[in-house]
Scaffold this motif. Structure first.
Motif, mmCIF file in Angstrom:
data_model
loop_
_atom_site.group_PDB
_atom_site.id
_atom_site.type_symbol
_atom_site.label_atom_id
_atom_site.label_comp_id
_atom_site.label_asym_id
_atom_site.label_seq_id
_atom_site.Cartn_x
_atom_site.Cartn_y
_atom_site.Cartn_z
ATOM 1 N N SER A 190 0.846 -0.953 0.168
ATOM 2 C CA SER A 190 -0.037 -0.189 0.313
ATOM 3 C C SER A 190 0.712 1.430 -0.273
ATOM 4 C CB SER A 190 -1.204 -0.226 1.069
ATOM 5 O OG SER A 190 -1.905 1.150 1.589
ATOM 6 N N GLN A 191 1.632 1.530 0.863
ATOM 7 C CA GLN A 191 2.718 2.513 1.062
ATOM 8 C C GLN A 191 3.766 2.904 -0.159
ATOM 9 O OE1 GLN A 191 4.868 2.818 5.010
ATOM 10 N NE2 GLN A 191 4.123 0.927 4.410
ATOM 11 N N MET A 192 3.714 1.719 -1.158
ATOM 12 C CA MET A 192 4.557 1.730 -2.861
ATOM 13 C C MET A 192 3.837 2.254 -3.562
ATOM 14 S SD MET A 192 6.697 -1.759 -3.449
ATOM 15 C CE MET A 192 7.834 -1.895 -3.006
ATOM 16 N N GLU A 193 2.104 1.799 -3.474
ATOM 17 C CA GLU A 193 1.454 2.314 -4.239
ATOM 18 C C GLU A 193 0.785 4.388 -3.844
ATOM 19 O OE1 GLU A 193 -2.990 1.318 -6.153
ATOM 20 O OE2 GLU A 193 -2.835 0.956 -4.267
ATOM 21 N N GLN A 194 1.201 4.308 -2.976
ATOM 22 C CA GLN A 194 1.104 5.564 -2.532
ATOM 23 C C GLN A 194 1.921 6.431 -3.366
ATOM 24 O OE1 GLN A 194 0.314 5.483 1.713
ATOM 25 N NE2 GLN A 194 -1.364 4.083 1.865
ATOM 26 N N ASN A 195 3.231 6.118 -2.734
ATOM 27 C CA ASN A 195 4.751 6.994 -3.099
ATOM 28 C C ASN A 195 4.775 7.064 -4.647
ATOM 29 O OD1 ASN A 195 4.900 7.452 -0.793
ATOM 30 N ND2 ASN A 195 6.422 6.133 0.197
ATOM 31 N N ASN A 196 3.656 6.256 -5.828
ATOM 32 C CA ASN A 196 3.451 6.375 -7.188
ATOM 33 C C ASN A 196 4.830 5.422 -7.312
ATOM 34 O OD1 ASN A 196 1.251 8.422 -7.011
ATOM 35 N ND2 ASN A 196 3.095 10.013 -7.196
ATOM 36 N N TRP A 197 4.935 4.083 -6.497
ATOM 37 C CA TRP A 197 6.200 3.451 -6.686
ATOM 38 C C TRP A 197 7.339 2.972 -6.985
ATOM 39 C CZ3 TRP A 197 2.474 -0.921 -6.019
ATOM 40 C CH2 TRP A 197 1.589 -1.053 -6.344
ATOM 41 N N ALA A 240 9.362 0.976 -14.287
ATOM 42 C CA ALA A 240 8.343 2.372 -14.854
ATOM 43 C C ALA A 240 8.856 3.813 -14.020
ATOM 44 C CB ALA A 240 7.076 2.305 -15.031
ATOM 45 N N ALA A 241 8.594 3.987 -12.595
ATOM 46 C CA ALA A 241 8.597 4.916 -11.763
ATOM 47 C C ALA A 241 10.425 5.593 -11.986
ATOM 48 C CB ALA A 241 8.345 5.063 -10.123
ATOM 49 N N TRP A 242 11.642 4.300 -11.398
ATOM 50 C CA TRP A 242 12.536 5.028 -11.431
ATOM 51 C C TRP A 242 13.276 5.120 -13.045
ATOM 52 C CZ3 TRP A 242 14.941 7.015 -7.825
ATOM 53 C CH2 TRP A 242 14.240 6.870 -6.493
ATOM 54 N N ASP A 243 13.072 4.476 -13.816
ATOM 55 C CA ASP A 243 13.623 4.644 -15.457
ATOM 56 C C ASP A 243 12.513 6.979 -15.838
ATOM 57 O OD1 ASP A 243 14.041 2.712 -15.872
ATOM 58 O OD2 ASP A 243 12.362 1.915 -17.111
ATOM 59 N N LEU A 260 11.131 12.798 -0.562
ATOM 60 C CA LEU A 260 10.234 12.358 -1.356
ATOM 61 C C LEU A 260 8.858 13.919 -1.952
ATOM 62 C CD1 LEU A 260 8.858 9.370 -2.604
ATOM 63 C CD2 LEU A 260 6.960 9.637 -0.340
ATOM 64 N N LYS A 261 8.943 14.328 -0.728
ATOM 65 C CA LYS A 261 8.921 15.543 -0.493
ATOM 66 C C LYS A 261 8.737 16.326 -1.302
ATOM 67 C CE LYS A 261 6.691 17.024 3.386
ATOM 68 N NZ LYS A 261 7.084 17.263 5.247
ATOM 69 N N GLN A 262 9.848 16.759 -1.364
ATOM 70 C CA GLN A 262 10.405 17.849 -2.810
ATOM 71 C C GLN A 262 11.060 17.596 -3.815
ATOM 72 O OE1 GLN A 262 12.321 16.651 1.036
ATOM 73 N NE2 GLN A 262 11.406 18.882 2.124
ATOM 74 N N ASP A 263 10.669 16.155 -3.702
ATOM 75 C CA ASP A 263 11.290 15.134 -4.791
ATOM 76 C C ASP A 263 12.631 15.271 -5.361
ATOM 77 O OD1 ASP A 263 10.966 14.090 -7.622
ATOM 78 O OD2 ASP A 263 9.761 15.423 -8.579
ATOM 79 N N HIS A 264 13.660 15.269 -4.682
ATOM 80 C CA HIS A 264 14.845 16.105 -4.729
ATOM 81 C C HIS A 264 15.825 14.108 -4.385
ATOM 82 C CE1 HIS A 264 18.674 18.016 -4.402
ATOM 83 N NE2 HIS A 264 18.930 17.211 -3.521
#
Length: 488
Positions: A190-197, A240-243, A260-264
């Motif tokens: 569930s957390q993987m899904e919430q974090n866009n994988w 796909a997310a990490w590509d 995660l929050k800063q997308d950094h």
């Protein structure tokens, strides 16, 4: 007709693989360590006491469990009754509050990993309900391995994984958090899904590549055991997310972590996280791991002649620069000598300590026998393998290298500068019956021609700029060795 067995069986037992004494000793050490009374952690202490770093109990216990699993499955598959209690005991230790109680403070976060915070978060005593994949991922894999190896559903029963939070002088009574292997996997999924994988956070707001490999492997085991196929969609989305984000940096290493929050993305600072991730990612992404090996290992694990060494980050970065920008030969000793003379040190991954254990895992997983055997020989010579109660382990060593990379391995009997003769004099020897390779460095030298002599014989010479340095490569044993840096 009565059939009776032969008095002597003629069977070539050499056809059947067995553990050697060293392998058996390491396995015995795992048994000795896990058999200690609860609360006793002999030989498992780390450089910090709050279980926040990469020598924490959870990592040691998980690694011992994986070593136990592969030994049982690949080497001694018939000895189920010996391995099952050992593995079960490691899981028991993993569930002790000593191992996971750090999460109560870590869950409150701080500006190191989330600069946007203006106040601490609410503390959470439940160590697996959110984030903390650096614990929950290992626990999921350990319990999944237990079920797969021993066909035992103990940890698939409701409440079989229970965390009891009961400080003696704090709070209004004990709290229990009940899970099982399936519900723990669901929380992680569930957390993987919430974090866009991109994965589950280790610490609040920080996603590491390596820690998310363990639940992925565990999901595969559980799929095989239960006839499901949940991991396929996880892998499809994860890749796909990490590509899109860019897991692999231009220099070939994996990112250190994602805020995660800063997308950094925090860039790699050494080989530690990359090697660690590769050792486990190879189980499902072996094509990528194999394709990146040569680019990643360059400068970190050097093979020069028959000498294999793991270099510190500053040396490795300069080594990689020399090869990349100046066309230096990575197998030429002079390339390593120049790299060690670099005046531009590079930082290491914080908290990982020496990357050597992770590199050994990586090399072993990829079957890189030359590099693996070379580093193991170095480990056996320099890291004090110790026998205790039939168990074999390496004594704790908090220092990866010192400034010259090796002088702490010898006794220094003389170290002085003669201004009149313009010579720096160093006399050393080992304190045990062994030979080691050291790399003494003379710094702050005057401009001009300098020569290095070992026991009176010329070793090398070079022109040095003002304030420059020279590095010597010298083998030292129990006999005294005189090393002289002389201005010509």
């Amino acid at each position: 007709m009565t059939i009776t067995p032969s008095q002597r069986l003629q069977l070539d037992l050499d056809r059947y693989e067995k553990l050697d004494s060293l392998q058996a000793g390491h396995l015995r050490h795992i048994y000795n360590t896990s058999s200690q009374p609860d609360g006793q952690w002999n030989h498992m202490g780390g450089v910090e006491s709050l279980q926040e770093s990469f020598d924490s109990y959870r990592y040691q216990l998980a690694t011992m469990a994986y070593a136990t699993a592969v030994t049982h499955y690949h080497r001694i598959p018939a000895a189920r009754s010996m391995f099952k209690p050992l593995f079960r005991q490691l899981i028991h230790k993993m569930l002790l509050p000593d191992v996971w109680a750090y999460w109560y403070t870590s869950s409150q976060s701080g500006p190191l990993l989330d600069a946007s915070l203006t106040a601490l978060r609410e503390p959470c005593p439940d160590p697996v309900c959110k984030e903390n994949i650096m614990y929950s991922g290992h626990l999921l894999l350990m319990t999944s391995l237990y079920a797969m190896l021993f066909d035992d559903d103990e940890f698939e029963k409701p409440g079989s994984i229970t965390f009891t939070w009961a400080p003696m002088f704090w709070g209004f009574g004990a709290q229990s958090f009940k899970y099982d292997n399936g519900s723990l996997q669901n929380v992680i999924f569930s957390q993987m899904e919430q974090n866009n994988w991109v994965g589950v956070c280790c610490e609040p707001n920080a996603v590491f590549i390596v820690c998310n490999q363990y639940p992925i492997i565990a999901m595969r085991y559980n799929d095989v055991r239960h006839g499901t196929n949940k991991v396929e969609s996880v892998l499809e989305n994860y890749k796909a997310a990490w590509d899109k984000k860019g897991m692999v940096t231009p220099e070939g290493l994996y990112i250190s972590w994602l805020l995660l929050k800063q997308d950094h993305i925090v860039p790699p600072l050494g080989i530690g996280f990359t090697a660690w991730a590769n050792a486990f990612m190879n189980s499902w992404n072996s094509e990528l791991v194999a394709s990146l090996y040569e680019k990643q290992v360059l400068g970190y694990a050097t093979v020069i002649g028959d000498e294999v060494r793991l270099q510190s980050s500053d040396v490795a970065q300069e080594f990689r620069r020399l090869v990349r920008e100046e066309g230096a030969n990575p197998h030429d000793p002079s390339t390593l000598t120049k790299s060690r003379s670099s005046p531009h040190p590079a930082p290491s991954d914080p908290g990982t300590g020496s990357p050597l254990p992770y590199v050994l895992l990586w090399l072993s997983e990829l079957g890189r026998k030359t590099e693996l055997d070379g580093l193991l020989r170095y480990l056996d010579r320099h890291q004090k393998p110790t026998w205790e109660n039939g168990g074999l382990f390496y004594s704790r060593n908090d220092t990866e290298t010192n400034e010259d990379g090796s002088l702490a391995q010898v006794d220094c009997l003389r170290g002085m500068w003669d201004n009149e003769a313009m010579v720096l004099i160093l006399t050393v020897r080992t304190w045990e019956n062994r030979r080691v390779q050291i790399h003494p460095t003379a710094q702050n030298l005057d401009a001009g021609l300098w020569a290095v002599y070992v026991d009176g014989e010329l070793l090398k010479y070079d022109n040095v700029e003002a304030g420059g340095l020279m590095v010597a490569d010298v083998e030292v044993g129990t006999d005294e060795v005189d090393i002289l840096f002389k201005k010509v």
